[in-house]
Design a protein around this motif. Structure first.
Motif, PDB file in Angstrom:
ATOM      1  N   VAL A   1       0.753  -1.302   0.136  1.00  0.00           N
ATOM      2  CA  VAL A   1       0.101   0.032   0.159  1.00  0.00           C
ATOM      3  C   VAL A   1       0.741   1.140   0.018  1.00  0.00           C
ATOM      4  O   VAL A   1       0.684   2.372  -0.660  1.00  0.00           O
ATOM      5  CB  VAL A   1      -1.199  -0.068   1.191  1.00  0.00           C
ATOM      6  CG1 VAL A   1      -1.787   1.232   1.376  1.00  0.00           C
ATOM      7  CG2 VAL A   1      -2.112  -1.095   1.015  1.00  0.00           C
ATOM      8  N   ALA A   2       1.872   1.259   0.779  1.00  0.00           N
ATOM      9  CA  ALA A   2       2.835   2.451   0.713  1.00  0.00           C
ATOM     10  C   ALA A   2       3.498   2.577  -0.728  1.00  0.00           C
ATOM     11  O   ALA A   2       3.782   3.845  -0.931  1.00  0.00           O
ATOM     12  CB  ALA A   2       3.991   2.286   2.079  1.00  0.00           C
ATOM     13  N   LEU A   3       3.941   1.518  -1.126  1.00  0.00           N
ATOM     14  CA  LEU A   3       4.663   1.706  -2.511  1.00  0.00           C
ATOM     15  C   LEU A   3       3.480   2.287  -3.418  1.00  0.00           C
ATOM     16  O   LEU A   3       3.666   3.213  -4.228  1.00  0.00           O
ATOM     17  CB  LEU A   3       4.879   0.391  -3.036  1.00  0.00           C
ATOM     18  CG  LEU A   3       5.465   0.331  -4.504  1.00  0.00           C
ATOM     19  CD1 LEU A   3       6.772   1.081  -4.507  1.00  0.00           C
ATOM     20  CD2 LEU A   3       5.882  -1.320  -4.747  1.00  0.00           C
ATOM     21  N   ILE A   4       2.217   1.882  -3.368  1.00  0.00           N
ATOM     22  CA  ILE A   4       1.185   2.517  -4.271  1.00  0.00           C
ATOM     23  C   ILE A   4       1.117   4.048  -4.086  1.00  0.00           C
ATOM     24  O   ILE A   4       0.783   4.793  -4.943  1.00  0.00           O
ATOM     25  CB  ILE A   4      -0.172   1.791  -4.042  1.00  0.00           C
ATOM     26  CG1 ILE A   4       0.018   0.317  -4.569  1.00  0.00           C
ATOM     27  CG2 ILE A   4      -1.306   2.376  -5.074  1.00  0.00           C
ATOM     28  CD1 ILE A   4      -1.259  -0.507  -4.021  1.00  0.00           C
ATOM     29  N   MET A   5       1.156   4.373  -2.793  1.00  0.00           N
ATOM     30  CA  MET A   5       1.081   5.729  -2.577  1.00  0.00           C
ATOM     31  C   MET A   5       2.271   6.756  -2.866  1.00  0.00           C
ATOM     32  O   MET A   5       1.890   7.788  -3.385  1.00  0.00           O
ATOM     33  CB  MET A   5       0.697   5.748  -0.946  1.00  0.00           C
ATOM     34  CG  MET A   5      -0.450   5.494  -0.287  1.00  0.00           C
ATOM     35  SD  MET A   5      -0.499   5.036   1.406  1.00  0.00           S
ATOM     36  CE  MET A   5      -0.140   6.819   1.696  1.00  0.00           C
ATOM     37  N   VAL A   6       3.206   6.228  -2.853  1.00  0.00           N
ATOM     38  CA  VAL A   6       4.503   7.116  -3.063  1.00  0.00           C
ATOM     39  C   VAL A   6       5.078   7.102  -4.317  1.00  0.00           C
ATOM     40  O   VAL A   6       5.742   8.206  -4.919  1.00  0.00           O
ATOM     41  CB  VAL A   6       5.701   6.673  -2.070  1.00  0.00           C
ATOM     42  CG1 VAL A   6       5.380   6.719  -0.741  1.00  0.00           C
ATOM     43  CG2 VAL A   6       6.327   5.307  -2.557  1.00  0.00           C
ATOM     44  N   VAL A   7       4.733   5.995  -5.466  1.00  0.00           N
ATOM     45  CA  VAL A   7       5.209   6.064  -6.783  1.00  0.00           C
ATOM     46  C   VAL A   7       4.349   7.108  -7.440  1.00  0.00           C
ATOM     47  O   VAL A   7       3.309   7.645  -7.139  1.00  0.00           O
ATOM     48  CB  VAL A   7       4.996   4.619  -7.381  1.00  0.00           C
ATOM     49  CG1 VAL A   7       5.881   3.691  -6.577  1.00  0.00           C
ATOM     50  CG2 VAL A   7       3.408   4.405  -7.588  1.00  0.00           C
ATOM     51  N   PRO A   8       4.802   7.979  -8.424  1.00  0.00           N
ATOM     52  CA  PRO A   8       4.283   8.657  -9.332  1.00  0.00           C
ATOM     53  C   PRO A   8       2.969   8.147  -9.914  1.00  0.00           C
ATOM     54  O   PRO A   8       2.810   6.652  -9.846  1.00  0.00           O
ATOM     55  CB  PRO A   8       5.201   8.817 -10.591  1.00  0.00           C
ATOM     56  CG  PRO A   8       6.603   8.445 -10.041  1.00  0.00           C
ATOM     57  CD  PRO A   8       6.596   7.500  -9.198  1.00  0.00           C
ATOM     58  N   VAL A   9       1.945   8.776 -10.103  1.00  0.00           N
ATOM     59  CA  VAL A   9       0.465   8.420 -10.538  1.00  0.00           C
ATOM     60  C   VAL A   9       0.612   7.407 -11.536  1.00  0.00           C
ATOM     61  O   VAL A   9      -0.018   6.625 -11.778  1.00  0.00           O
ATOM     62  CB  VAL A   9      -0.415   9.527 -10.715  1.00  0.00           C
ATOM     63  CG1 VAL A   9      -1.737   9.227 -11.006  1.00  0.00           C
ATOM     64  CG2 VAL A   9      -0.375  10.575  -9.550  1.00  0.00           C
ATOM     65  N   ALA A  10       1.493   7.612 -12.606  1.00  0.00           N
ATOM     66  CA  ALA A  10       1.359   6.900 -13.885  1.00  0.00           C
ATOM     67  C   ALA A  10       1.904   5.449 -13.660  1.00  0.00           C
ATOM     68  O   ALA A  10       1.705   4.573 -14.324  1.00  0.00           O
ATOM     69  CB  ALA A  10       2.324   7.585 -14.940  1.00  0.00           C
ATOM     70  N   TRP A  11       2.645   5.242 -12.571  1.00  0.00           N
ATOM     71  CA  TRP A  11       3.112   3.951 -12.030  1.00  0.00           C
ATOM     72  C   TRP A  11       2.440   3.286 -11.125  1.00  0.00           C
ATOM     73  O   TRP A  11       2.604   2.046 -10.517  1.00  0.00           O
ATOM     74  CB  TRP A  11       4.677   4.041 -11.590  1.00  0.00           C
ATOM     75  CG  TRP A  11       5.567   4.394 -12.588  1.00  0.00           C
ATOM     76  CD1 TRP A  11       5.978   5.620 -12.913  1.00  0.00           C
ATOM     77  CD2 TRP A  11       6.232   3.513 -13.586  1.00  0.00           C
ATOM     78  NE1 TRP A  11       6.871   5.455 -14.244  1.00  0.00           N
ATOM     79  CE2 TRP A  11       7.161   4.170 -14.253  1.00  0.00           C
ATOM     80  CE3 TRP A  11       6.179   2.291 -13.205  1.00  0.00           C
ATOM     81  CZ2 TRP A  11       7.950   3.756 -15.355  1.00  0.00           C
ATOM     82  CZ3 TRP A  11       7.105   1.612 -14.202  1.00  0.00           C
ATOM     83  CH2 TRP A  11       7.863   2.299 -15.222  1.00  0.00           C
ATOM     84  N   ARG A  12       1.274   3.774 -10.588  1.00  0.00           N
ATOM     85  CA  ARG A  12       0.497   3.257  -9.747  1.00  0.00           C
ATOM     86  C   ARG A  12      -0.059   1.812  -9.999  1.00  0.00           C
ATOM     87  O   ARG A  12      -0.024   0.811  -9.024  1.00  0.00           O
ATOM     88  CB  ARG A  12      -0.791   4.039  -9.105  1.00  0.00           C
ATOM     89  CG  ARG A  12      -0.404   5.148  -8.082  1.00  0.00           C
ATOM     90  CD  ARG A  12      -1.588   5.635  -7.523  1.00  0.00           C
ATOM     91  NE  ARG A  12      -1.566   6.836  -6.656  1.00  0.00           N
ATOM     92  CZ  ARG A  12      -2.548   7.520  -6.252  1.00  0.00           C
ATOM     93  NH1 ARG A  12      -3.698   7.162  -6.268  1.00  0.00           N
ATOM     94  NH2 ARG A  12      -2.414   8.414  -5.356  1.00  0.00           N
ATOM     95  N   THR A  13      -0.618   1.625 -11.225  1.00  0.00           N
ATOM     96  CA  THR A  13      -1.251   0.438 -11.762  1.00  0.00           C
ATOM     97  C   THR A  13      -0.301  -0.622 -11.792  1.00  0.00           C
ATOM     98  O   THR A  13      -0.718  -1.813 -11.154  1.00  0.00           O
ATOM     99  CB  THR A  13      -1.787   0.750 -13.070  1.00  0.00           C
ATOM    100  OG1 THR A  13      -3.071   1.588 -13.019  1.00  0.00           O
ATOM    101  CG2 THR A  13      -2.870  -0.624 -13.447  1.00  0.00           C
ATOM    102  N   VAL A  14       1.075  -0.320 -12.154  1.00  0.00           N
ATOM    103  CA  VAL A  14       2.147  -1.439 -12.069  1.00  0.00           C
ATOM    104  C   VAL A  14       2.454  -1.704 -10.682  1.00  0.00           C
ATOM    105  O   VAL A  14       2.566  -3.009 -10.503  1.00  0.00           O
ATOM    106  CB  VAL A  14       3.337  -0.948 -12.804  1.00  0.00           C
ATOM    107  CG1 VAL A  14       4.371  -1.989 -12.763  1.00  0.00           C
ATOM    108  CG2 VAL A  14       2.999  -0.559 -14.281  1.00  0.00           C
ATOM    109  N   SER A  15       2.255  -0.799  -9.949  1.00  0.00           N
ATOM    110  CA  SER A  15       2.843  -1.052  -8.615  1.00  0.00           C
ATOM    111  C   SER A  15       1.562  -1.924  -7.638  1.00  0.00           C
ATOM    112  O   SER A  15       1.876  -2.633  -6.746  1.00  0.00           O
ATOM    113  CB  SER A  15       2.853   0.137  -7.455  1.00  0.00           C
ATOM    114  OG  SER A  15       1.703   0.927  -7.399  1.00  0.00           O
ATOM    115  N   VAL A  16       0.429  -1.748  -8.333  1.00  0.00           N
ATOM    116  CA  VAL A  16      -0.729  -2.782  -7.930  1.00  0.00           C
ATOM    117  C   VAL A  16       0.002  -4.388  -8.012  1.00  0.00           C
ATOM    118  O   VAL A  16      -0.395  -5.064  -7.246  1.00  0.00           O
ATOM    119  CB  VAL A  16      -2.022  -2.364  -8.423  1.00  0.00           C
ATOM    120  CG1 VAL A  16      -3.162  -3.482  -8.225  1.00  0.00           C
ATOM    121  CG2 VAL A  16      -2.326  -1.172  -7.763  1.00  0.00           C
TER     122      VAL A  16
END
Length: 325
Positions: A173-188
């Motif tokens: 969850v913390a990773l999803i929060m701190v990455v740039p918005v465009a990378w959120r889906t990949v971080s999921v």
């Protein structure tokens, strides 16, 4: 001689830029982008928090406080251990990473991502999620959600939610929060895989039951819904997001149907009539047949579906307009 036709006087056309016809449309567009989308994100945030809290309580009441729930939960854990080709004795990675030193390294790494982006607020939010989720799990497991001995398998101390899985899920969850918005889906995807790896490791080792792992995911997700930033950014990987949604929902639904079928089978087969229902009785009476295999597969599907679905909803707490920040 016919009279001449008087000339038709036309009103001069206004320049396109000066026409006032688009003003209402532009105002409506600004209202949608500036008001409705943040409201939608706020609704998703509040709904996600409520669903997670209610689901944890319902999971505890059904899987821990009832004899049938404990039997199905234990059966799924035992069959997952038997079906796994991993030797539990050889698994030391989980203890190495999910330790005080490993947790400190995770906190520093997550904070550094936000600091590199010059987003100090995100670093603070991520650290609060990591600390809050783990503290919540320890409070629930130690003081608020007891596990009574109902004669199923063996008497165990309270174990819902799983502490190891909480650390992994809170990290995701913390990773999803701190990455740039465009990378959120990949971080999921990365966070889901990481969380499931740690969660299934605890199952194979026999440290926890599937309900413990699922509750840990829900606890971390609740903190994510509470503190995930509502950032402005473009829609990224829309097709990937749709695939995640469909596959997660299908896995959760199929897994839920499977667990329901297993519960009906266990309740109707007379397994619960024994005063002490040991793990050997569970695995020999139901585990080595179709019932045990369905229990193991259904538990795996539910964990995968709920984890991916919860993280995806946290990913969607954003305003999908304007440029990325």
């Amino acid at each position: 001689m016919p009279e001449p036709i008087p000339p038709i006087h036309r009103r001069p056309a206004h320049p396109r830029a000066a026409r006032p016809a688009c003003s209402h449309v532009q105002a409506t567009s600004r209202e949608i982008n500036g008001t409705l989308r943040p409201r939608r994100a706020h609704t998703r945030r509040m709904a996600g928090m409520v669903v997670c809290v209610v689901a944890v309580l319902g999971l505890w009441l059904g899987a821990v406080m009832t004899r049938l729930g404990q039997a199905v939960d234990t059966l799924a854990m035992l069959r997952l251990r038997e079906l796994s080709s991993i030797d539990p004795i050889d698994i030391s990675f989980t203890h190495t990473v999910i330790s005080y030193g490993g947790l400190a390294a995770i906190v520093i790494a997550v904070a550094l991502i936000a600091i590199v982006r010059k987003r100090w607020q995100l670093a603070i939010r991520a650290v609060i999620v990591l600390a809050g989720a783990n503290l919540t799990t320890q409070l629930l497991k130690t003081y608020l959600l007891p596990r009574p001995d109902l004669g199923i398998n063996w008497a165990t101390p309270p174990s819902l939610p799983s502490g190891h899985t909480t650390v992994a899920a809170a990290t995701a969850v913390a990773l999803i929060m701190v990455v740039p918005v465009a990378w959120r889906t990949v971080s999921v995807l990365i966070g889901t895989g990481w969380t499931l790896f740690i969660g299934f490791t605890t199952l194979v080792n026999g440290w926890h039951r599937p309900s413990d792992v699922l509750a840990a995911i829900l606890v971390a997700a609740a903190w994510g819904f509470a503190l995930a930033p509502n950032e402005v950014g473009p829609i990224a990987a829309a097709r990937l997001r749709l695939v995640i949604l469909r596959m997660a929902m299908a896995a959760a639904v199929i897994g839920g149907m499977g667990i329901t079928a297993v519960a009906i089978r266990v309740a109707s087969a007379g397994f619960l009539d024994a005063e002490r229902l040991s793990g050997r009785v569970l695995t020999t009476a139901a585990g080595h047949g179709l019932t045990g295999a369905i229990a193991a597969a259904s538990a795996a599907l539910i964990l995968t579906g709920v984890c991916a679905l919860a993280f995806r909803q946290i990913d969607l707490i954003r305003t999908e307009a304007g440029g990325a920040r």
